[in-house]
Design an enzyme around this catalytic site. Sequence first.
Site, short mmCIF file in Angstrom:
data_model
loop_
_atom_site.label_atom_id
_atom_site.label_comp_id
_atom_site.label_asym_id
_atom_site.label_seq_id
_atom_site.Cartn_x
_atom_site.Cartn_y
_atom_site.Cartn_z
N GLU A 39 -7.11 5.63 8.35
CA GLU A 39 -7.04 4.74 7.04
C GLU A 39 -5.72 5.45 6.21
O GLU A 39 -4.98 4.59 5.50
CB GLU A 39 -8.25 5.07 6.10
CG GLU A 39 -9.45 4.28 6.56
CD GLU A 39 -9.29 2.87 6.76
OE1 GLU A 39 -8.27 2.28 6.13
OE2 GLU A 39 -9.96 2.27 7.55
N GLN A 44 0.19 1.15 3.93
CA GLN A 44 1.71 0.57 3.91
C GLN A 44 2.26 0.46 5.30
O GLN A 44 3.41 0.52 5.55
CB GLN A 44 2.65 1.84 3.25
CG GLN A 44 1.94 2.60 1.97
CD GLN A 44 2.10 1.85 0.76
OE1 GLN A 44 3.09 0.75 0.72
NE2 GLN A 44 1.94 2.40 -0.37
N THR A 45 1.31 0.71 6.21
CA THR A 45 2.03 0.43 7.73
C THR A 45 1.13 -0.34 8.57
O THR A 45 -0.17 -0.49 8.44
CB THR A 45 1.78 1.94 8.29
OG1 THR A 45 2.53 2.89 7.38
CG2 THR A 45 2.81 1.93 9.58
N TYR A 84 6.49 7.38 3.88
CA TYR A 84 5.63 7.97 2.87
C TYR A 84 5.28 9.21 3.31
O TYR A 84 4.01 9.38 3.57
CB TYR A 84 4.64 6.89 2.46
CG TYR A 84 5.02 5.49 2.08
CD1 TYR A 84 5.38 5.31 0.84
CD2 TYR A 84 5.61 4.72 2.96
CE1 TYR A 84 5.78 4.17 0.35
CE2 TYR A 84 5.88 3.39 2.57
CZ TYR A 84 5.99 3.13 1.18
OH TYR A 84 6.73 2.05 0.81
N TYR A 122 -10.22 3.74 -2.31
CA TYR A 122 -10.28 2.95 -0.98
C TYR A 122 -10.51 3.89 0.07
O TYR A 122 -11.49 3.30 1.04
CB TYR A 122 -8.92 2.19 -0.68
CG TYR A 122 -8.85 1.59 0.50
CD1 TYR A 122 -9.77 0.59 1.05
CD2 TYR A 122 -8.07 2.38 1.51
CE1 TYR A 122 -9.68 0.15 2.41
CE2 TYR A 122 -8.24 1.81 3.05
CZ TYR A 122 -8.97 0.78 3.30
OH TYR A 122 -8.87 0.36 4.56
N ASP A 140 -8.91 -2.54 -0.26
CA ASP A 140 -7.53 -2.71 -0.23
C ASP A 140 -7.03 -3.86 -0.48
O ASP A 140 -7.40 -4.93 -0.80
CB ASP A 140 -7.08 -2.11 1.33
CG ASP A 140 -7.51 -3.22 2.38
OD1 ASP A 140 -8.22 -4.12 1.94
OD2 ASP A 140 -6.96 -2.84 3.54
N THR A 301 10.62 2.22 -2.01
CA THR A 301 9.69 1.36 -2.85
C THR A 301 10.58 0.93 -4.00
O THR A 301 10.76 -0.36 -4.32
CB THR A 301 8.44 2.04 -3.17
OG1 THR A 301 8.01 2.70 -2.30
CG2 THR A 301 7.66 1.28 -4.27
#
Length: 364
Positions: A39, A44-45, A84, A122, A140, A301
Site C-alpha cells: 500500500e 503515487q505509483t 517519494y 487510508y 484512496d 509535485t
Amino acid sequence: MKDKQKQEFIQKLLTWFGNNHRILPWREEPTPYRVWISEIMLQQTRVVAVMPYFLRFLEALPDVEALAEVPEDRLLKLWEGLGYYNRARNLKKAAQSVMIDYAGIIPSDYDKLLRLSGIGKYTAGAIASIAYGKDETAIDGNVLRVFSRVFADSGIITEPDVRERMEIRVRECLPNGRAGEYNQSLMELGATVCLPNGAPKCEICPVQTLCKAHQDGTMTQYPKKADKKKRRVEEKTILVIQDAKSLALQKRPQNGLLAGLYQFPMAEGHLNEEEALLTVKKMGFQPLHIVRLPDSKHIFTHIEWRMVGYAIRVDELSPRNPVAEPDKLFFAQKDETEDKYPIPSAFAAYTGCFDIKLGNAKFE
Ligand code: SF4
C-alpha cells in the site's frame, strides 16, 4: 442511496470483484507486512511499476525486523526509481516503532496503526481490513472517484467537508465482515473500470445502473477538482565529471527534495560550455574536454527541473573524500555507482548516457 440500492451496490460490486480481480503478489498472501509495504509503494505509483519493486523488497527485507535494521543507503537503493523517498524512510521508522512498542507485531488496531510514521487513514484502513478483517474503510483516490461519480457529487474532492461526506457514504455501504473485499473491490473498480481523466469504461461497469453520473451522461465531470497551482520551474546544469575510471558524485543534504540521495554535481541555471568549464576548474579539477549531453526535465509535485548537462573529462579524480558526506564530492566507479548509491530517476537521462542502470532497469 436507499437500503435496497445499497444492498444491490454491494452485491454487484463484490460479485464483479470475485470474478474480475487481478492476481497481484500482495493479494496472494495478505499478511499485515505485505499489505503495508504494497500500500505504501502503491501511493503515487502504478501497480505495474510496483510489482517488481515489491518482490525485490520482500526478498531483501522479508519482515519488520529486517526493515527496522536496514542501513539507509540500502533501503533507498531498493526504492530507487519509485520516487517519494520519504515513504521508504517512514517505513523504516515505523518498523522500528513496531519492534519497540509492539514486539515486532504490526498492530491490528486502526488508531495504533495511525500513530506509525507514514501511515495515514487510508493505509491504516487497508491494513486493518485486508490483513486483519476489521470493519474499516480504506478510501484512496480511486474510491473517491467512484463515489463522486455514483452520487454525481459536485463538491471539490479535496475539501474536508466533501471528503467527510464521501467517507460517510463509503462507510454506510460497507458490508460487515467483508470490509477487506469491499475496500479492494472499490479500489479495483477505480483502477481498472472507473478510470480517471475522462475515460471510464461504463459499458463494463457492474454498478452502472446505480450510477447517477452515468445516467446523466456526466461521468467525465467528476470528481471536481480545485484549480492546480502552477509548478515552479528551476533551471539546472548537470556536470558529469569523470576520469578514466571514476565519476564524481555528491550526496544531497539530509533534508528537503531528494534528501540523502546521490547525484552528479549540479549548478544553478543553464551554463554554457565556458561557464561549465570554469565551474569545474573552481572545484579544483583540470578539464581535458567537454561534451554537451541531452537536455532533460523532471517533474516533481510542485517543482519542475529543466536540465542541461555536460560530460567533462578531467585528468584525474584524486582520491579525496572517499566517504560520502552530504554536499561533498566523492568519486565512485561505475559499477559501484549502480550497486551502492541510490540515484533518483530525475537524473536518468544522464546516468543513461554512461550506461548506469537505475531501479528496475538494473534487473531487465
Ligand atoms: Fe464509473 Fe461509469 Fe461505473 Fe459510474 S458507471 S461508476 S462513471 S465506470
